[in-house]
Each structure stands twice: as structure tokens, then as C-alpha cells.
Write a protein that holds these residues in place. Structure first.
Motif, short mmCIF file in Angstrom:
data_model
loop_
_atom_site.label_atom_id
_atom_site.label_comp_id
_atom_site.label_asym_id
_atom_site.label_seq_id
_atom_site.Cartn_x
_atom_site.Cartn_y
_atom_site.Cartn_z
N ILE A 189 -3.27 -1.24 2.87
CA ILE A 189 -3.69 0.10 3.28
C ILE A 189 -4.12 0.03 4.74
O ILE A 189 -4.69 -0.97 5.18
N ILE A 228 -12.99 -0.04 -3.04
CA ILE A 228 -12.10 0.08 -4.18
C ILE A 228 -12.79 -0.59 -5.36
O ILE A 228 -13.15 -1.77 -5.28
N LEU A 253 -8.56 5.71 -3.79
CA LEU A 253 -7.60 5.77 -2.69
C LEU A 253 -6.71 7.01 -2.75
O LEU A 253 -5.68 7.06 -2.07
N HIS A 257 -1.05 3.86 0.37
CA HIS A 257 -1.44 2.49 0.05
C HIS A 257 -0.46 1.88 -0.94
O HIS A 257 0.35 2.58 -1.54
#
Length: 188
Positions: A39, A46, A94, A99
């Protein structure tokens, strides 16, 4: 989809043999789910693991960790039972950001190397300076061990604790290399 539903335990093909050459312990890591995240943005987190750490560092603990290996590349390890949870959490954390999150659990194998002579053992085939000043706890990087590309992680602890991550196809070579190097350390 079937792989996620019927996930099998991922263990090192070398069995659970623990070797104790003088001053060091070499053992296969427990079965873990591993992911490669790519990313551009480095803000946020995350699944509770921070993305905004400097390159060549590792965050987390022995169970859940994230290593930043490049400007837009992370290697993540979680207990195998949390793999689906990580994927779900990543989708929400995300969302809306470009990503790539790839499960590499079947590709990677981890070998834990611990002990007061662990750095000496690794330096038998790794060209890095593994001293405290150059490679402190919380450091992670790509490097070589013998002829194999690895990711080397130094974990926090009272004694030197390293994780060697390599491709499964190279695991027998890497494990054998470490055992052979352990025999060469000797006493004193």
C-alpha cells in the motif's frame, strides 16, 4: 475460498526437532498465517498493527507482528486461527485505499534462533552486522543466509532472539545451514 474454509496447519517440513548447539537454540516457528501487504499510504493501522513505523522495523509481539520491509511493503504474521479475522479487519481498515493483501502462509516458513551466541551463528552466512548498535531489537530486513534470501527479524528480549523467514522450498537448506553453523561455533 476452499483454502480459507479448510485451512490446514502450516508446519515446517523439518518436524519439531530442537537443536541446541552451544549457546543457541534453533527451532521451527509455530504455525502462523503470513501476509504481504502493499500500500502506498503509511497512515493508520491494519488489525491493530501500525503501518507508520520506519522501514526495516517490526512492531507487535510474539503472536501478532508486522515488519515494514520497504516504502510500500509489509510482512504480517498472526496466529493461524486469526487469518480470516485479519483479512476481514484489513478490508474495513483499508477500505477505499488501493492496496494488495496476499496470504503467503503456504510460501513462508519461520525458524526461531535464540541464545547469547545467536548473532554469531547467523553471521556464519549473513553479511549484516548483528551487533546491538547496528541491529537492535525491533529490526527487520531482507538479507541473505548462505545462498538463500531471507527476512531476518530481531525480537525484543533479555537474550538475542531472531526469526528467520524464508520460502518453504528453501527451508530445508536454511535449517540445515543453521544446524551446521551451530556445530562450528564450539564452546568458549
Amino acid at each position: 475460498m476452499l483454502e480459507v474454509r479448510y485451512r490446514t496447519a502450516r508446519t515446517l517440513p523439518l518436524g519439531r526437532v530442537e537443536t541446541r548447539p552451544s549457546g543457541v537454540s534453533i527451532r521451527p516457528a509455530e504455525a502462523e498465517a503470513r501476509f504481504v501487504l502493499r500500500i502506498r499510504a503509511t497512515e493508520g493501522e491494519i488489525a491493530g498493527l501500525p503501518l507508520n513505523r520506519p522501514i526495516n522495523t517490526v512492531s507487535g509481539d510474539d503472536r501478532r507482528w508486522i515488519a515494514r520491509l520497504g516504502p510500500d511493503e509489509w510482512l504480517i504474521g498472526v496466529p493461524e486461527g486469526e487469518a480470516d479475522l485479519l483479512q476481514t479487519s484489513a478490508a474495513s481498515d483499508l477500505a477505499g485505499r488501493a492496496h494488495s493483501l496476499v496470504d503467503v502462509s503456504n510460501r513462508n516458513v519461520g525458524i526461531d534462533v535464540e541464545g547469547f551466541r545467536a548473532a554469531e551463528l547467523l553471521n556464519a552466512g549473513c553479511p549484516l552486522d548483528l551487533g546491538e548498535a547496528a541491529f537492535p531489537a525491533g529490526t527487520a530486513t531482507r538479507t541473505l543466509l548462505g545462498k538463500a534470501e531471507i527476512v531476518l527479524i530481531r525480537r525484543a528480549g533479555a537474550q538475542a532472539r531472531y526469526r528467520v523467514e524464508c520460502w518453504r522450498s528453501l527451508a530445508t537448506y536454511v535449517h540445515g545451514f543453521l544446524q551446521e553453523a551451530g556445530m562450528g561455533i564450539g564452546e568458549g
